[in-house]
Design a protein around this motif. Sequence first.
Motif, PDB file in Angstrom:
ATOM      1  N   PHE A 220       0.848  -1.192   0.000  1.00  0.00           N
ATOM      2  CA  PHE A 220       0.000   0.000   0.000  1.00  0.00           C
ATOM      3  C   PHE A 220       0.884   1.242   0.000  1.00  0.00           C
ATOM      4  O   PHE A 220       1.561   1.525   0.984  1.00  0.00           O
ATOM      5  N   PHE A 221       0.886   1.976  -1.112  1.00  0.00           N
ATOM      6  CA  PHE A 221       1.697   3.185  -1.181  1.00  0.00           C
ATOM      7  C   PHE A 221       1.081   4.200  -2.130  1.00  0.00           C
ATOM      8  O   PHE A 221       0.176   3.887  -2.911  1.00  0.00           O
ATOM      9  N   SER A 222       1.540   5.440  -2.021  1.00  0.00           N
ATOM     10  CA  SER A 222       1.051   6.514  -2.879  1.00  0.00           C
ATOM     11  C   SER A 222       2.093   6.865  -3.931  1.00  0.00           C
ATOM     12  O   SER A 222       3.299   6.672  -3.723  1.00  0.00           O
ATOM     13  N   VAL A 223       1.625   7.375  -5.049  1.00  0.00           N
ATOM     14  CA  VAL A 223       2.485   7.781  -6.156  1.00  0.00           C
ATOM     15  C   VAL A 223       2.035   9.168  -6.623  1.00  0.00           C
ATOM     16  O   VAL A 223       0.886   9.337  -7.018  1.00  0.00           O
ATOM     17  N   ASP A 224       2.932  10.133  -6.569  1.00  0.00           N
ATOM     18  CA  ASP A 224       2.623  11.483  -7.034  1.00  0.00           C
ATOM     19  C   ASP A 224       3.233  11.699  -8.414  1.00  0.00           C
ATOM     20  O   ASP A 224       4.464  11.578  -8.580  1.00  0.00           O
ATOM     21  N   VAL A 225       2.381  12.013  -9.371  1.00  0.00           N
ATOM     22  CA  VAL A 225       2.795  12.175 -10.767  1.00  0.00           C
ATOM     23  C   VAL A 225       2.606  13.623 -11.188  1.00  0.00           C
ATOM     24  O   VAL A 225       1.616  14.269 -10.822  1.00  0.00           O
ATOM     25  N   ILE A 226       3.562  14.132 -11.959  1.00  0.00           N
ATOM     26  CA  ILE A 226       3.475  15.491 -12.483  1.00  0.00           C
ATOM     27  C   ILE A 226       3.906  15.472 -13.941  1.00  0.00           C
ATOM     28  O   ILE A 226       4.608  14.550 -14.380  1.00  0.00           O
ATOM     29  N   GLU A 227       3.477  16.484 -14.675  1.00  0.00           N
ATOM     30  CA  GLU A 227       3.824  16.562 -16.096  1.00  0.00           C
ATOM     31  C   GLU A 227       4.898  17.621 -16.310  1.00  0.00           C
ATOM     32  O   GLU A 227       4.820  18.721 -15.767  1.00  0.00           O
ATOM     33  N   ARG A 228       5.904  17.243 -17.089  1.00  0.00           N
ATOM     34  CA  ARG A 228       6.925  18.197 -17.479  1.00  0.00           C
ATOM     35  C   ARG A 228       6.393  19.023 -18.660  1.00  0.00           C
ATOM     36  O   ARG A 228       5.457  18.604 -19.336  1.00  0.00           O
ATOM     37  N   ARG A 229       6.991  20.172 -18.908  1.00  0.00           N
ATOM     38  CA  ARG A 229       6.477  21.030 -19.977  1.00  0.00           C
ATOM     39  C   ARG A 229       6.638  20.419 -21.360  1.00  0.00           C
ATOM     40  O   ARG A 229       5.966  20.831 -22.313  1.00  0.00           O
ATOM     41  N   ASP A 230       7.492  19.399 -21.469  1.00  0.00           N
ATOM     42  CA  ASP A 230       7.608  18.697 -22.746  1.00  0.00           C
ATOM     43  C   ASP A 230       6.585  17.575 -22.883  1.00  0.00           C
ATOM     44  O   ASP A 230       6.590  16.823 -23.857  1.00  0.00           O
ATOM     45  N   GLY A 231       5.683  17.469 -21.879  1.00  0.00           N
ATOM     46  CA  GLY A 231       4.615  16.474 -21.930  1.00  0.00           C
ATOM     47  C   GLY A 231       4.934  15.153 -21.258  1.00  0.00           C
ATOM     48  O   GLY A 231       4.064  14.283 -21.135  1.00  0.00           O
ATOM     49  N   THR A 232       6.165  14.976 -20.777  1.00  0.00           N
ATOM     50  CA  THR A 232       6.576  13.725 -20.137  1.00  0.00           C
ATOM     51  C   THR A 232       6.034  13.635 -18.713  1.00  0.00           C
ATOM     52  O   THR A 232       6.124  14.587 -17.941  1.00  0.00           O
ATOM     53  N   LYS A 233       5.471  12.492 -18.357  1.00  0.00           N
ATOM     54  CA  LYS A 233       5.020  12.245 -16.992  1.00  0.00           C
ATOM     55  C   LYS A 233       6.218  11.822 -16.140  1.00  0.00           C
ATOM     56  O   LYS A 233       7.040  11.008 -16.568  1.00  0.00           O
ATOM     57  N   ARG A 234       6.290  12.365 -14.924  1.00  0.00           N
ATOM     58  CA  ARG A 234       7.389  12.053 -14.022  1.00  0.00           C
ATOM     59  C   ARG A 234       6.859  11.790 -12.612  1.00  0.00           C
ATOM     60  O   ARG A 234       5.833  12.332 -12.194  1.00  0.00           O
ATOM     61  N   ILE A 235       7.575  10.965 -11.868  1.00  0.00           N
ATOM     62  CA  ILE A 235       7.248  10.696 -10.469  1.00  0.00           C
ATOM     63  C   ILE A 235       7.988  11.718  -9.605  1.00  0.00           C
ATOM     64  O   ILE A 235       9.211  11.839  -9.704  1.00  0.00           O
ATOM     65  N   VAL A 236       7.247  12.431  -8.765  1.00  0.00           N
ATOM     66  CA  VAL A 236       7.907  13.385  -7.866  1.00  0.00           C
ATOM     67  C   VAL A 236       7.985  12.855  -6.442  1.00  0.00           C
ATOM     68  O   VAL A 236       8.799  13.320  -5.644  1.00  0.00           O
ATOM     69  N   GLU A 237       7.160  11.877  -6.112  1.00  0.00           N
ATOM     70  CA  GLU A 237       7.177  11.344  -4.749  1.00  0.00           C
ATOM     71  C   GLU A 237       6.514   9.979  -4.690  1.00  0.00           C
ATOM     72  O   GLU A 237       5.526   9.720  -5.379  1.00  0.00           O
ATOM     73  N   ILE A 238       7.099   9.124  -3.848  1.00  0.00           N
ATOM     74  CA  ILE A 238       6.478   7.859  -3.439  1.00  0.00           C
ATOM     75  C   ILE A 238       6.314   7.947  -1.928  1.00  0.00           C
ATOM     76  O   ILE A 238       7.179   8.486  -1.233  1.00  0.00           O
ATOM     77  N   GLY A 239       5.216   7.449  -1.392  1.00  0.00           N
ATOM     78  CA  GLY A 239       5.020   7.517   0.052  1.00  0.00           C
ATOM     79  C   GLY A 239       4.305   6.287   0.569  1.00  0.00           C
ATOM     80  O   GLY A 239       3.584   5.609  -0.175  1.00  0.00           O
TER      81      GLY A 239
END
Length: 260
Positions: A220-239
């Motif tokens: 059981f964990f969380s995943v924080d996803v954000i988009e870069r300005r070039d459209g690429t999805k990136r992980i910024v945090e796991i918790g």
Amino acid sequence: MRFLFPSDYFNPKKADAAYSEQVACMQNAGFATSVISLESLGSGSSKIIPVPTPGSKLVYRGWMLSPKDYELLVNVVESTGASVLTSQAKYLATHYLPNWYPLITDLTPETKFYAVNDDLESELNRLGWNKFFIKDYVKSLKTSVGSIINQPSEIKTVVAQMKKFRGTIEGGICVRRLEDFVPETERRYFVLFGKPFAPLPDEEIPEIVFECAKRIKSQFFSVDVIERRDGTKRIVEIGDGQVSDIVGWTAERFSQLWVD
């Protein structure tokens, strides 16, 4: 499955007000709930109310705990004959950045790890990055000077302010490379028993979240996803999911995750 919440400071038989909505939704979904006084964990007098049934499995839902306090929590649970869904080792596997980072280095910003007493200014000069995001193993500084610096010489101030405002630096210092993110695109997902869930039932889940679910074996964990300005999805945090806020979620949706 029983959910364990922090108790109210003045009423040890009642859940802290910050979690009252989650408690109600869990109960409405058919789950048993209990509370525990986190303030008394170190005294040896902490009790779970109501006492869980021997053999039952407990999921903690509450504030972040240090490794020592989480171990104490596990001990209290096990003293009742129940067990926890997430062991201390599994808790730290997703709670501490250095533990999950090696599993997804290609999916998240480049990160370096240092001890608090290292010559941090010299280390940052060696990196030669334009900007640096500073945090400890768990949190960043969200007050005072903030967590983003442009010059290596500023690291001393950030560390001093982290000690001042947080009281301690947990684990060590993490230095993350800044990427050109679009802040308003950040989204939190949860992974439960290897299955990703989104804040909305019909919401499309990014492929990068499924990739995290494959690589990270915690239940059981969380995943924080954000988009870069070039459209690429990136992980910024796991918790660790137990201590992750349900930001962007409703308490009802979060409880449904467990029913599903």
